[in-house]
Motif scaffolding. Structure first.
Motif, PDB file in Angstrom:
ATOM      1  N   HIS A   3      59.432  44.157  41.368  1.00  0.00           N
ATOM      2  CA  HIS A   3      58.226  44.976  41.169  1.00  0.00           C
ATOM      3  C   HIS A   3      57.377  44.470  40.004  1.00  0.00           C
ATOM      4  O   HIS A   3      56.776  45.262  39.277  1.00  0.00           O
ATOM      5  CB  HIS A   3      58.619  46.433  40.937  1.00  0.00           C
ATOM      6  N   LEU A   4      57.326  43.154  39.843  1.00  0.00           N
ATOM      7  CA  LEU A   4      56.453  42.579  38.828  1.00  0.00           C
ATOM      8  C   LEU A   4      54.994  42.868  39.171  1.00  0.00           C
ATOM      9  O   LEU A   4      54.606  42.862  40.340  1.00  0.00           O
ATOM     10  CB  LEU A   4      56.670  41.075  38.724  1.00  0.00           C
ATOM     11  N   GLN A   5      54.199  43.111  38.143  1.00  0.00           N
ATOM     12  CA  GLN A   5      52.764  43.344  38.329  1.00  0.00           C
ATOM     13  C   GLN A   5      52.047  42.005  38.532  1.00  0.00           C
ATOM     14  O   GLN A   5      52.579  40.930  38.224  1.00  0.00           O
ATOM     15  CB  GLN A   5      52.192  44.052  37.096  1.00  0.00           C
ATOM     16  N   ASP A   6      50.832  42.072  39.041  1.00  0.00           N
ATOM     17  CA  ASP A   6      50.030  40.857  39.191  1.00  0.00           C
ATOM     18  C   ASP A   6      49.742  40.250  37.821  1.00  0.00           C
ATOM     19  O   ASP A   6      49.446  40.971  36.857  1.00  0.00           O
ATOM     20  CB  ASP A   6      48.706  41.166  39.891  1.00  0.00           C
ATOM     21  N   ASP A   7      49.803  38.926  37.744  1.00  0.00           N
ATOM     22  CA  ASP A   7      49.531  38.223  36.486  1.00  0.00           C
ATOM     23  C   ASP A   7      48.048  37.903  36.358  1.00  0.00           C
ATOM     24  O   ASP A   7      47.649  36.770  36.059  1.00  0.00           O
ATOM     25  CB  ASP A   7      50.358  36.939  36.423  1.00  0.00           C
ATOM     26  N   GLU A   8      47.225  38.880  36.593  1.00  0.00           N
ATOM     27  CA  GLU A   8      45.779  38.705  36.542  1.00  0.00           C
ATOM     28  C   GLU A   8      45.235  39.201  35.199  1.00  0.00           C
ATOM     29  O   GLU A   8      45.870  40.012  34.522  1.00  0.00           O
ATOM     30  CB  GLU A   8      45.123  39.477  37.688  1.00  0.00           C
ATOM     31  N   SER A   9      44.062  38.716  34.839  1.00  0.00           N
ATOM     32  CA  SER A   9      43.436  39.113  33.575  1.00  0.00           C
ATOM     33  C   SER A   9      42.074  39.748  33.857  1.00  0.00           C
ATOM     34  O   SER A   9      41.329  39.267  34.716  1.00  0.00           O
ATOM     35  CB  SER A   9      43.277  37.906  32.653  1.00  0.00           C
ATOM     36  N   PHE A  10      41.771  40.800  33.094  1.00  0.00           N
ATOM     37  CA  PHE A  10      40.591  41.620  33.379  1.00  0.00           C
ATOM     38  C   PHE A  10      39.763  41.851  32.112  1.00  0.00           C
ATOM     39  O   PHE A  10      40.286  41.858  30.994  1.00  0.00           O
ATOM     40  CB  PHE A  10      41.014  42.978  33.931  1.00  0.00           C
ATOM     41  N   VAL A  11      38.485  42.067  32.322  1.00  0.00           N
ATOM     42  CA  VAL A  11      37.603  42.407  31.216  1.00  0.00           C
ATOM     43  C   VAL A  11      36.476  43.292  31.744  1.00  0.00           C
ATOM     44  O   VAL A  11      36.187  43.282  32.945  1.00  0.00           O
ATOM     45  CB  VAL A  11      37.023  41.125  30.559  1.00  0.00           C
ATOM     46  N   ILE A  12      35.854  44.036  30.859  1.00  0.00           N
ATOM     47  CA  ILE A  12      34.692  44.849  31.238  1.00  0.00           C
ATOM     48  C   ILE A  12      33.422  44.072  30.912  1.00  0.00           C
ATOM     49  O   ILE A  12      33.283  43.519  29.824  1.00  0.00           O
ATOM     50  CB  ILE A  12      34.702  46.202  30.503  1.00  0.00           C
ATOM     51  N   VAL A  13      32.520  44.018  31.861  1.00  0.00           N
ATOM     52  CA  VAL A  13      31.252  43.302  31.698  1.00  0.00           C
ATOM     53  C   VAL A  13      30.109  44.297  31.810  1.00  0.00           C
ATOM     54  O   VAL A  13      30.111  45.156  32.691  1.00  0.00           O
ATOM     55  CB  VAL A  13      31.101  42.201  32.771  1.00  0.00           C
ATOM     56  N   ASN A  14      29.137  44.182  30.911  1.00  0.00           N
ATOM     57  CA  ASN A  14      27.956  45.043  31.013  1.00  0.00           C
ATOM     58  C   ASN A  14      26.659  44.263  30.822  1.00  0.00           C
ATOM     59  O   ASN A  14      25.602  44.849  30.629  1.00  0.00           O
ATOM     60  CB  ASN A  14      28.027  46.210  30.023  1.00  0.00           C
ATOM     61  N   LYS A  15      26.769  42.931  30.861  1.00  0.00           N
ATOM     62  CA  LYS A  15      25.566  42.104  30.730  1.00  0.00           C
ATOM     63  C   LYS A  15      25.716  40.871  31.624  1.00  0.00           C
ATOM     64  O   LYS A  15      26.738  40.198  31.597  1.00  0.00           O
ATOM     65  CB  LYS A  15      25.368  41.671  29.274  1.00  0.00           C
ATOM     66  N   GLY A  16      24.691  40.590  32.412  1.00  0.00           N
ATOM     67  CA  GLY A  16      24.722  39.428  33.292  1.00  0.00           C
ATOM     68  C   GLY A  16      25.282  39.725  34.664  1.00  0.00           C
ATOM     69  O   GLY A  16      25.322  38.843  35.528  1.00  0.00           O
ATOM     70  N   ALA A  17      25.753  40.964  34.858  1.00  0.00           N
ATOM     71  CA  ALA A  17      26.308  41.399  36.148  1.00  0.00           C
ATOM     72  C   ALA A  17      26.372  42.917  36.118  1.00  0.00           C
ATOM     73  O   ALA A  17      26.320  43.535  35.051  1.00  0.00           O
ATOM     74  CB  ALA A  17      27.696  40.801  36.370  1.00  0.00           C
TER      75      ALA A  17
END
Length: 489
Positions: free
Chosen positions: A456-470
Protein backbone atom coordinates in the motif's frame (compact mmCIF):
# COMPACT_ATOMS: atom_id res chain seq x y z
CA UNK A 1 -14.23 72.96 31.98
CA UNK A 2 -13.86 74.82 28.72
CA UNK A 3 -13.58 73.09 25.41
CA UNK A 4 -13.47 74.34 21.84
CA UNK A 5 -15.70 73.16 19.04
CA UNK A 6 -13.14 70.61 17.94
CA UNK A 7 -13.02 68.98 21.35
CA UNK A 8 -16.81 68.93 21.50
CA UNK A 9 -16.80 66.94 18.31
CA UNK A 10 -14.25 64.55 19.79
CA UNK A 11 -16.20 64.06 23.01
CA UNK A 12 -19.07 62.62 21.01
CA UNK A 13 -16.84 59.70 20.00
CA UNK A 14 -16.82 56.95 22.58
CA UNK A 15 -13.31 55.83 23.63
CA UNK A 16 -14.60 52.24 23.55
CA UNK A 17 -15.83 52.63 19.97
CA UNK A 18 -12.51 54.18 18.94
CA UNK A 19 -10.55 51.33 20.55
CA UNK A 20 -12.66 48.51 19.13
CA UNK A 21 -12.63 50.10 15.68
CA UNK A 22 -8.83 50.26 15.77
CA UNK A 23 -8.38 46.61 16.74
CA UNK A 24 -11.22 44.70 15.13
CA UNK A 25 -10.07 44.66 11.52
CA UNK A 26 -6.47 43.67 12.39
CA UNK A 27 -7.88 40.71 14.38
CA UNK A 28 -10.04 39.52 11.48
CA UNK A 29 -7.23 40.16 9.01
CA UNK A 30 -4.71 38.11 10.99
CA UNK A 31 -7.09 35.21 11.62
CA UNK A 32 -8.10 35.08 7.95
CA UNK A 33 -4.53 34.99 6.68
CA UNK A 34 -3.01 32.89 9.47
CA UNK A 35 -5.83 30.71 10.71
CA UNK A 36 -3.69 27.57 10.95
CA UNK A 37 -1.38 29.46 13.33
CA UNK A 38 -4.07 30.81 15.64
CA UNK A 39 -6.80 28.14 15.66
CA UNK A 40 -6.89 27.72 19.43
CA UNK A 41 -8.94 29.24 22.26
CA UNK A 42 -5.68 30.54 23.75
CA UNK A 43 -5.01 32.59 20.65
CA UNK A 44 -8.58 33.89 20.55
CA UNK A 45 -8.24 35.02 24.17
CA UNK A 46 -4.86 36.61 23.51
CA UNK A 47 -6.09 38.62 20.51
CA UNK A 48 -9.26 39.71 22.32
CA UNK A 49 -7.14 40.91 25.24
CA UNK A 50 -4.27 42.59 23.38
CA UNK A 51 -6.10 43.94 20.34
CA UNK A 52 -9.41 44.96 21.94
CA UNK A 53 -9.53 45.00 25.74
CA UNK A 54 -6.16 46.60 26.47
CA UNK A 55 -6.67 49.37 23.87
CA UNK A 56 -10.15 50.02 25.29
CA UNK A 57 -8.72 50.51 28.78
CA UNK A 58 -5.91 52.74 27.48
CA UNK A 59 -8.32 54.84 25.42
CA UNK A 60 -10.68 55.27 28.39
CA UNK A 61 -7.89 56.34 30.74
CA UNK A 62 -6.34 58.72 28.21
CA UNK A 63 -9.72 60.27 27.46
CA UNK A 64 -10.34 60.90 31.17
CA UNK A 65 -6.86 62.24 31.87
CA UNK A 66 -6.90 64.73 29.02
CA UNK A 67 -10.16 66.19 30.28
CA UNK A 68 -8.25 67.68 33.21
CA UNK A 69 -8.13 71.46 32.88
CA UNK A 70 -4.38 71.82 32.31
CA UNK A 71 -4.49 69.15 29.56
CA UNK A 72 -7.88 69.91 28.07
CA UNK A 73 -6.48 71.85 25.11
CA UNK A 74 -4.94 68.57 23.88
CA UNK A 75 -8.04 66.51 24.47
CA UNK A 76 -9.34 66.81 20.93
CA UNK A 77 -6.16 65.17 19.60
CA UNK A 78 -6.01 62.19 21.96
CA UNK A 79 -8.53 59.76 20.51
CA UNK A 80 -7.64 60.58 16.88
CA UNK A 81 -3.98 59.91 17.65
CA UNK A 82 -4.57 56.72 19.62
CA UNK A 83 -7.06 55.32 17.12
CA UNK A 84 -4.91 55.90 14.05
CA UNK A 85 -1.67 54.84 15.78
CA UNK A 86 -3.12 51.63 17.24
CA UNK A 87 -4.85 50.71 13.98
CA UNK A 88 -1.67 51.11 11.90
CA UNK A 89 0.54 49.55 14.57
CA UNK A 90 -1.64 46.45 14.89
CA UNK A 91 -1.72 46.07 11.12
CA UNK A 92 2.09 46.21 11.16
CA UNK A 93 2.14 43.51 13.83
CA UNK A 94 -0.14 41.36 11.67
CA UNK A 95 2.06 41.81 8.62
CA UNK A 96 5.54 41.80 10.13
CA UNK A 97 6.80 40.07 13.26
CA UNK A 98 9.43 42.00 15.24
CA UNK A 99 9.91 45.65 16.11
CA UNK A 100 10.72 47.33 12.75
CA UNK A 101 11.71 50.57 14.51
CA UNK A 102 11.71 52.63 11.32
CA UNK A 103 8.22 51.48 10.42
CA UNK A 104 6.96 52.27 13.92
CA UNK A 105 8.44 55.77 13.55
CA UNK A 106 6.57 56.23 10.27
CA UNK A 107 3.34 55.10 11.94
CA UNK A 108 3.96 57.54 14.80
CA UNK A 109 4.40 60.40 12.35
CA UNK A 110 1.28 59.48 10.36
CA UNK A 111 -0.83 59.23 13.52
CA UNK A 112 0.48 62.61 14.70
CA UNK A 113 -0.29 64.26 11.38
CA UNK A 114 -3.81 62.80 11.33
CA UNK A 115 -4.57 63.80 14.92
CA UNK A 116 -3.30 67.36 14.45
CA UNK A 117 -4.75 68.21 11.04
CA UNK A 118 -7.64 65.79 10.57
CA UNK A 119 -8.94 65.17 14.08
CA UNK A 120 -12.38 66.41 13.07
CA UNK A 121 -12.66 63.40 10.73
CA UNK A 122 -12.22 60.77 13.45
CA UNK A 123 -15.80 59.56 13.07
CA UNK A 124 -15.25 59.00 9.35
CA UNK A 125 -12.07 57.03 10.10
CA UNK A 126 -13.88 54.90 12.69
CA UNK A 127 -16.70 54.25 10.21
CA UNK A 128 -14.12 53.17 7.63
CA UNK A 129 -12.46 50.87 10.18
CA UNK A 130 -15.78 49.22 11.06
CA UNK A 131 -16.49 48.81 7.35
CA UNK A 132 -13.12 47.09 6.91
CA UNK A 133 -13.91 44.90 9.91
CA UNK A 134 -17.21 43.86 8.30
CA UNK A 135 -15.36 42.95 5.11
CA UNK A 136 -12.75 41.12 7.19
CA UNK A 137 -15.43 39.12 8.99
CA UNK A 138 -17.04 38.31 5.65
CA UNK A 139 -13.77 36.76 4.43
CA UNK A 140 -12.91 35.11 7.77
CA UNK A 141 -16.12 33.10 8.16
CA UNK A 142 -15.67 31.03 4.95
CA UNK A 143 -12.03 30.41 5.93
CA UNK A 144 -13.04 29.04 9.32
CA UNK A 145 -15.88 26.97 7.88
CA UNK A 146 -13.57 25.50 5.24
CA UNK A 147 -10.91 24.61 7.80
CA UNK A 148 -13.34 23.07 10.30
CA UNK A 149 -15.34 21.12 7.74
CA UNK A 150 -12.47 19.66 5.72
CA UNK A 151 -12.58 15.88 5.67
CA UNK A 152 -9.98 13.86 7.58
CA UNK A 153 -10.57 10.92 5.26
CA UNK A 154 -7.05 11.30 3.87
CA UNK A 155 -5.60 10.23 7.23
CA UNK A 156 -7.17 6.78 7.18
CA UNK A 157 -4.85 3.86 6.45
CA UNK A 158 -5.69 1.26 3.79
CA UNK A 159 -4.48 -1.59 6.02
CA UNK A 160 -3.69 -2.39 9.68
CA UNK A 161 -0.33 -0.61 9.78
CA UNK A 162 -1.59 1.55 12.65
CA UNK A 163 -1.53 -1.65 14.73
CA UNK A 164 1.90 -2.77 13.53
CA UNK A 165 3.93 -4.83 16.02
CA UNK A 166 7.69 -4.53 15.79
CA UNK A 167 9.94 -7.59 15.87
CA UNK A 168 13.02 -5.36 15.94
CA UNK A 169 13.21 -2.45 18.36
CA UNK A 170 16.35 -0.42 17.80
CA UNK A 171 16.42 3.17 18.93
CA UNK A 172 15.24 5.24 15.97
CA UNK A 173 16.56 8.73 15.20
CA UNK A 174 14.70 10.67 12.51
CA UNK A 175 16.86 13.73 11.80
CA UNK A 176 15.41 16.35 9.47
CA UNK A 177 17.77 19.04 8.15
CA UNK A 178 15.64 21.70 6.50
CA UNK A 179 16.13 22.13 2.76
CA UNK A 180 19.04 19.69 2.34
CA UNK A 181 19.11 18.80 -1.35
CA UNK A 182 20.08 15.25 -2.32
CA UNK A 183 23.77 14.62 -2.99
CA UNK A 184 22.83 13.59 -6.53
CA UNK A 185 21.38 17.05 -7.20
CA UNK A 186 24.08 19.03 -5.40
CA UNK A 187 26.53 17.96 -8.08
CA UNK A 188 24.50 19.44 -10.92
CA UNK A 189 21.97 22.04 -11.96
CA UNK A 190 21.86 25.34 -10.12
CA UNK A 191 23.79 23.91 -7.14
CA UNK A 192 26.89 22.52 -8.89
CA UNK A 193 28.70 22.09 -5.57
CA UNK A 194 31.36 19.71 -4.26
CA UNK A 195 30.01 18.33 -0.99
CA UNK A 196 32.43 15.39 -0.92
CA UNK A 197 33.74 16.10 2.58
CA UNK A 198 30.34 15.44 4.18
CA UNK A 199 29.52 12.67 1.71
CA UNK A 200 32.73 10.86 2.70
CA UNK A 201 31.95 11.38 6.38
CA UNK A 202 28.53 9.73 6.27
CA UNK A 203 29.91 6.91 4.13
CA UNK A 204 32.57 6.13 6.74
CA UNK A 205 29.84 6.20 9.41
CA UNK A 206 28.01 3.38 7.62
CA UNK A 207 25.15 5.34 6.06
CA UNK A 208 23.44 4.27 2.86
CA UNK A 209 22.72 7.15 0.50
CA UNK A 210 19.56 7.10 -1.63
CA UNK A 211 20.26 9.06 -4.79
CA UNK A 212 17.43 11.01 -6.45
CA UNK A 213 15.19 10.73 -3.39
CA UNK A 214 12.64 13.54 -3.35
CA UNK A 215 9.91 15.16 -1.30
CA UNK A 216 6.28 15.07 -2.39
CA UNK A 217 5.58 18.63 -1.27
CA UNK A 218 7.29 22.01 -1.30
CA UNK A 219 7.40 22.87 2.40
CA UNK A 220 8.15 21.59 5.88
CA UNK A 221 4.53 21.47 7.03
CA UNK A 222 3.16 19.84 3.90
CA UNK A 223 5.96 17.26 3.74
CA UNK A 224 5.92 16.33 7.41
CA UNK A 225 2.17 15.97 7.73
CA UNK A 226 2.21 13.54 4.78
CA UNK A 227 5.33 11.76 6.06
CA UNK A 228 4.00 11.17 9.57
CA UNK A 229 0.59 10.07 8.30
CA UNK A 230 2.18 8.02 5.46
CA UNK A 231 -0.56 9.38 3.19
CA UNK A 232 -0.98 12.10 0.56
CA UNK A 233 -3.09 15.11 1.50
CA UNK A 234 -2.58 17.05 -1.77
CA UNK A 235 -2.38 20.31 0.23
CA UNK A 236 -5.99 19.75 1.34
CA UNK A 237 -7.00 21.73 -1.76
CA UNK A 238 -5.40 24.70 0.02
CA UNK A 239 -4.21 28.04 -1.25
CA UNK A 240 -0.64 28.15 0.10
CA UNK A 241 2.17 25.80 -0.84
CA UNK A 242 3.48 25.99 2.73
CA UNK A 243 0.35 24.88 4.54
CA UNK A 244 -1.83 21.83 4.99
CA UNK A 245 -4.88 21.97 7.23
CA UNK A 246 -4.01 21.24 10.88
CA UNK A 247 -0.48 20.30 9.78
CA UNK A 248 1.16 21.21 13.09
CA UNK A 249 -1.44 19.27 15.08
CA UNK A 250 -0.87 16.27 12.84
CA UNK A 251 2.91 16.46 13.15
CA UNK A 252 3.19 17.23 16.87
CA UNK A 253 0.03 15.90 18.50
CA UNK A 254 -1.42 12.87 16.76
CA UNK A 255 -0.23 10.92 13.75
CA UNK A 256 0.08 7.29 12.70
CA UNK A 257 3.88 7.13 12.93
CA UNK A 258 4.05 8.58 16.44
CA UNK A 259 1.21 6.36 17.62
CA UNK A 260 2.83 3.22 16.22
CA UNK A 261 6.08 3.95 18.05
CA UNK A 262 4.15 4.53 21.28
CA UNK A 263 2.15 1.34 20.80
CA UNK A 264 5.43 -0.56 20.52
CA UNK A 265 6.69 0.81 23.82
CA UNK A 266 8.98 3.56 22.55
CA UNK A 267 9.69 6.68 24.56
CA UNK A 268 9.27 9.54 22.10
CA UNK A 269 11.35 12.73 21.84
CA UNK A 270 10.91 15.88 19.78
CA UNK A 271 13.99 18.10 19.58
CA UNK A 272 14.03 21.25 17.48
CA UNK A 273 16.34 24.22 17.15
CA UNK A 274 13.35 26.56 16.84
CA UNK A 275 9.65 26.30 17.84
CA UNK A 276 8.35 26.61 14.27
CA UNK A 277 6.14 23.53 14.61
CA UNK A 278 4.63 24.81 17.87
CA UNK A 279 3.34 28.16 16.64
CA UNK A 280 -0.34 27.30 17.04
CA UNK A 281 0.44 25.63 20.38
CA UNK A 282 -0.61 22.08 19.43
CA UNK A 283 -0.90 19.56 22.24
CA UNK A 284 2.50 17.93 22.72
CA UNK A 285 2.21 14.30 21.67
CA UNK A 286 5.84 13.42 22.41
CA UNK A 287 6.98 12.29 25.83
CA UNK A 288 9.99 14.63 25.88
CA UNK A 289 10.91 17.89 24.18
CA UNK A 290 13.53 20.60 24.57
CA UNK A 291 10.98 23.33 23.82
CA UNK A 292 8.91 25.33 26.29
CA UNK A 293 5.46 26.51 25.21
CA UNK A 294 5.95 29.52 27.48
CA UNK A 295 8.62 30.74 25.07
CA UNK A 296 6.37 30.43 22.01
CA UNK A 297 4.87 33.79 21.08
CA UNK A 298 1.25 34.17 20.06
CA UNK A 299 2.40 36.20 17.05
CA UNK A 300 5.58 35.38 15.19
CA UNK A 301 7.32 33.04 12.80
CA UNK A 302 8.89 30.59 15.24
CA UNK A 303 12.20 31.22 13.48
CA UNK A 304 13.98 33.32 16.08
CA UNK A 305 16.74 32.28 18.46
CA UNK A 306 18.31 28.91 17.67
CA UNK A 307 18.86 26.34 20.43
CA UNK A 308 21.90 24.07 20.60
CA UNK A 309 20.39 20.59 20.26
CA UNK A 310 23.58 18.83 21.27
CA UNK A 311 22.90 19.71 24.92
CA UNK A 312 19.49 17.97 25.28
CA UNK A 313 20.47 15.21 22.85
CA UNK A 314 23.52 14.22 24.89
CA UNK A 315 21.42 14.31 28.06
CA UNK A 316 18.89 11.90 26.57
CA UNK A 317 21.64 9.71 25.11
CA UNK A 318 23.22 9.40 28.55
CA UNK A 319 20.04 8.00 30.09
CA UNK A 320 20.33 4.23 30.29
CA UNK A 321 17.03 2.50 29.72
CA UNK A 322 15.70 -0.79 28.43
CA UNK A 323 12.84 1.16 26.84
CA UNK A 324 13.48 1.86 23.13
CA UNK A 325 13.57 5.50 22.03
CA UNK A 326 12.26 7.41 19.03
CA UNK A 327 13.69 10.84 18.25
CA UNK A 328 12.36 13.42 15.79
CA UNK A 329 15.13 16.01 15.48
CA UNK A 330 14.55 19.17 13.43
CA UNK A 331 17.54 21.21 12.21
CA UNK A 332 17.14 24.48 10.29
CA UNK A 333 20.24 24.29 8.08
CA UNK A 334 20.77 24.56 5.21
CA UNK A 335 17.19 25.84 4.86
CA UNK A 336 16.12 27.60 1.69
CA UNK A 337 16.67 30.89 -0.08
CA UNK A 338 14.72 34.03 0.85
CA UNK A 339 10.97 33.81 0.53
CA UNK A 340 9.80 37.17 -0.83
CA UNK A 341 10.69 39.26 -3.88
CA UNK A 342 11.31 42.32 -1.72
CA UNK A 343 13.91 40.54 0.40
CA UNK A 344 15.86 38.59 -2.23
CA UNK A 345 19.54 39.23 -2.87
CA UNK A 346 19.25 37.71 -6.34
CA UNK A 347 19.71 34.13 -7.48
CA UNK A 348 23.53 34.08 -7.38
CA UNK A 349 23.83 35.68 -3.95
CA UNK A 350 21.04 33.53 -2.58
CA UNK A 351 22.96 30.47 -3.81
CA UNK A 352 26.12 31.64 -2.05
CA UNK A 353 24.25 32.20 1.21
CA UNK A 354 22.59 28.80 0.95
CA UNK A 355 25.94 27.06 0.45
CA UNK A 356 27.31 28.81 3.54
CA UNK A 357 24.30 27.55 5.47
CA UNK A 358 24.88 24.06 4.05
CA UNK A 359 28.38 23.98 5.53
CA UNK A 360 27.04 25.08 8.91
CA UNK A 361 24.45 22.32 8.69
CA UNK A 362 27.11 19.78 7.80
CA UNK A 363 29.04 20.69 10.95
CA UNK A 364 25.95 20.26 13.14
CA UNK A 365 25.08 16.93 11.52
CA UNK A 366 28.63 15.61 11.95
CA UNK A 367 28.53 16.36 15.68
CA UNK A 368 25.08 14.86 16.04
CA UNK A 369 25.82 11.68 14.10
CA UNK A 370 29.11 11.18 15.93
CA UNK A 371 27.42 11.52 19.33
CA UNK A 372 24.65 9.07 18.41
CA UNK A 373 27.03 6.52 16.93
CA UNK A 374 29.31 6.73 19.97
CA UNK A 375 26.47 6.17 22.45
CA UNK A 376 24.15 4.04 20.33
CA UNK A 377 26.12 2.16 17.63
CA UNK A 378 23.21 -0.16 16.74
CA UNK A 379 20.70 2.65 16.20
CA UNK A 380 18.50 3.08 13.15
CA UNK A 381 19.41 6.61 12.05
CA UNK A 382 17.47 8.31 9.29
CA UNK A 383 18.54 11.65 7.88
CA UNK A 384 15.82 13.00 5.59
CA UNK A 385 15.33 16.54 4.35
CA UNK A 386 11.85 18.00 4.06
CA UNK A 387 12.37 19.60 0.62
CA UNK A 388 15.03 21.28 -1.49
CA UNK A 389 16.77 24.62 -1.12
CA UNK A 390 15.08 26.44 -4.06
CA UNK A 391 18.51 27.52 -5.31
CA UNK A 392 18.30 28.90 -8.85
CA UNK A 393 15.26 31.01 -8.05
CA UNK A 394 15.41 34.60 -6.85
CA UNK A 395 12.99 33.79 -4.01
CA UNK A 396 10.90 30.79 -2.92
CA UNK A 397 7.52 32.35 -3.70
CA UNK A 398 8.35 31.86 -7.36
CA UNK A 399 7.18 28.32 -6.64
CA UNK A 400 3.65 29.69 -7.07
CA UNK A 401 4.43 30.35 -10.74
CA UNK A 402 4.20 27.70 -13.44
CA UNK A 403 7.64 26.13 -13.89
CA UNK A 404 8.89 23.58 -16.41
CA UNK A 405 12.66 23.96 -15.91
CA UNK A 406 13.74 20.49 -14.73
CA UNK A 407 16.57 21.84 -12.54
CA UNK A 408 14.34 24.42 -10.83
CA UNK A 409 11.69 21.81 -10.11
CA UNK A 410 14.26 19.44 -8.65
CA UNK A 411 15.66 22.35 -6.66
CA UNK A 412 12.26 22.43 -4.95
CA UNK A 413 11.73 18.71 -4.42
CA UNK A 414 15.17 17.05 -4.33
CA UNK A 415 15.63 15.78 -0.78
CA UNK A 416 18.54 14.06 0.89
CA UNK A 417 18.01 10.62 2.39
CA UNK A 418 20.69 8.77 4.35
CA UNK A 419 20.01 5.72 6.53
CA UNK A 420 22.23 3.91 9.00
CA UNK A 421 20.77 0.41 9.12
CA UNK A 422 21.60 -1.46 12.37
CA UNK A 423 24.36 -4.03 11.85
CA UNK A 424 24.34 -3.17 8.13
CA UNK A 425 21.09 -5.13 7.84
CA UNK A 426 19.80 -3.46 4.67
CA UNK A 427 16.48 -4.83 3.37
CA UNK A 428 16.28 -5.72 -0.31
CA UNK A 429 13.18 -3.55 -0.72
CA UNK A 430 15.06 -0.37 0.22
CA UNK A 431 14.96 0.32 -3.53
CA UNK A 432 11.37 1.46 -2.93
CA UNK A 433 12.68 4.45 -0.95
CA UNK A 434 11.90 7.09 -3.55
CA UNK A 435 9.85 9.81 -1.80
CA UNK A 436 9.15 11.00 1.72
CA UNK A 437 5.50 9.93 1.97
CA UNK A 438 6.54 6.26 1.96
CA UNK A 439 9.55 6.48 4.28
CA UNK A 440 7.96 5.22 7.49
CA UNK A 441 5.78 2.60 5.81
CA UNK A 442 8.98 1.06 4.46
CA UNK A 443 10.73 1.40 7.84
CA UNK A 444 7.77 -0.25 9.56
CA UNK A 445 7.91 -3.13 7.09
CA UNK A 446 11.55 -3.53 8.16
CA UNK A 447 10.87 -3.28 11.91
CA UNK A 448 7.88 -5.64 11.78
CA UNK A 449 9.48 -7.96 9.20
CA UNK A 450 6.16 -7.76 7.39
CA UNK A 451 6.52 -6.93 3.71
CA UNK A 452 2.73 -6.87 3.25
CA UNK A 453 2.85 -3.24 4.34
CA UNK A 454 4.66 -2.50 1.08
CA UNK A 455 1.51 -3.38 -0.86
CA UNK A 456 0.00 0.00 0.00
CA UNK A 457 2.80 2.41 -0.85
CA UNK A 458 1.60 5.85 -1.95
CA UNK A 459 2.44 7.31 -5.35
CA UNK A 460 5.93 8.83 -5.47
CA UNK A 461 4.63 11.98 -7.12
CA UNK A 462 5.42 15.59 -6.21
CA UNK A 463 2.87 18.39 -6.04
CA UNK A 464 2.75 22.15 -5.73
CA UNK A 465 0.11 24.88 -5.77
CA UNK A 466 0.27 27.28 -8.71
CA UNK A 467 -1.51 30.62 -8.92
CA UNK A 468 0.42 32.36 -11.70
CA UNK A 469 0.91 31.30 -15.31
CA UNK A 470 -1.88 28.71 -15.13
CA UNK A 471 -5.34 28.33 -13.56
CA UNK A 472 -4.97 28.34 -9.80
CA UNK A 473 -4.84 24.90 -8.22
CA UNK A 474 -2.78 21.92 -7.11
CA UNK A 475 -0.52 20.55 -9.84
CA UNK A 476 1.47 17.35 -10.22
CA UNK A 477 5.04 18.38 -11.11
CA UNK A 478 6.84 15.03 -10.94
CA UNK A 479 5.32 11.67 -11.76
CA UNK A 480 6.13 8.28 -10.23
CA UNK A 481 9.28 7.98 -12.34
CA UNK A 482 10.45 11.47 -11.43
CA UNK A 483 9.69 12.92 -14.85
CA UNK A 484 8.60 16.55 -15.10
CA UNK A 485 4.90 16.90 -15.84
CA UNK A 486 2.30 19.62 -15.34
CA UNK A 487 -1.08 18.10 -14.52
CA UNK A 488 -3.82 19.80 -12.55
CA UNK A 489 -5.49 17.62 -9.91
Amino acid sequence: MKSDSGSKRIVRVSPIDAAIAAGLYPVFFYFTNNYTLVNTWEHLGYFALMFLLVPAVVFLIADRVFRWSFLSKWHKYVLPFLNSFVFLFLLKVCLYAGLQKKLILVILVLASVFSFFLYRHLKKLILLQFLLAAIGLFTLVPTVIKQLSFSTEWMKQPDDIASATFKKKPNVYFIEPDGYVNFSELKRGYYNYDNSDFENFVATQGFTHYADFRSNYASTLATNSATFMMKHHYYNKGTSFSEAIDARNVIISDNTVLNVFKKNGYKTHFLAEKPYLLLNRPEMGYDETNLDYGEVGFIGTGLGTRQDLMIPLKQYLAIESTQPKFFFVQIFNPGHIGRRAGKTAGAEEERRLWLESLERGNAVLKDMISAIKENDPEALIVLMADHGGFVGMDYTNQTYEKLQDRDLIYSIFSSNLLIHWPNDDIPEYDTTLISSVNLFRILFAYLTENEEYLEHLQDDESFVIVNKGAPKGVYRYLDNEGKVVFEKL
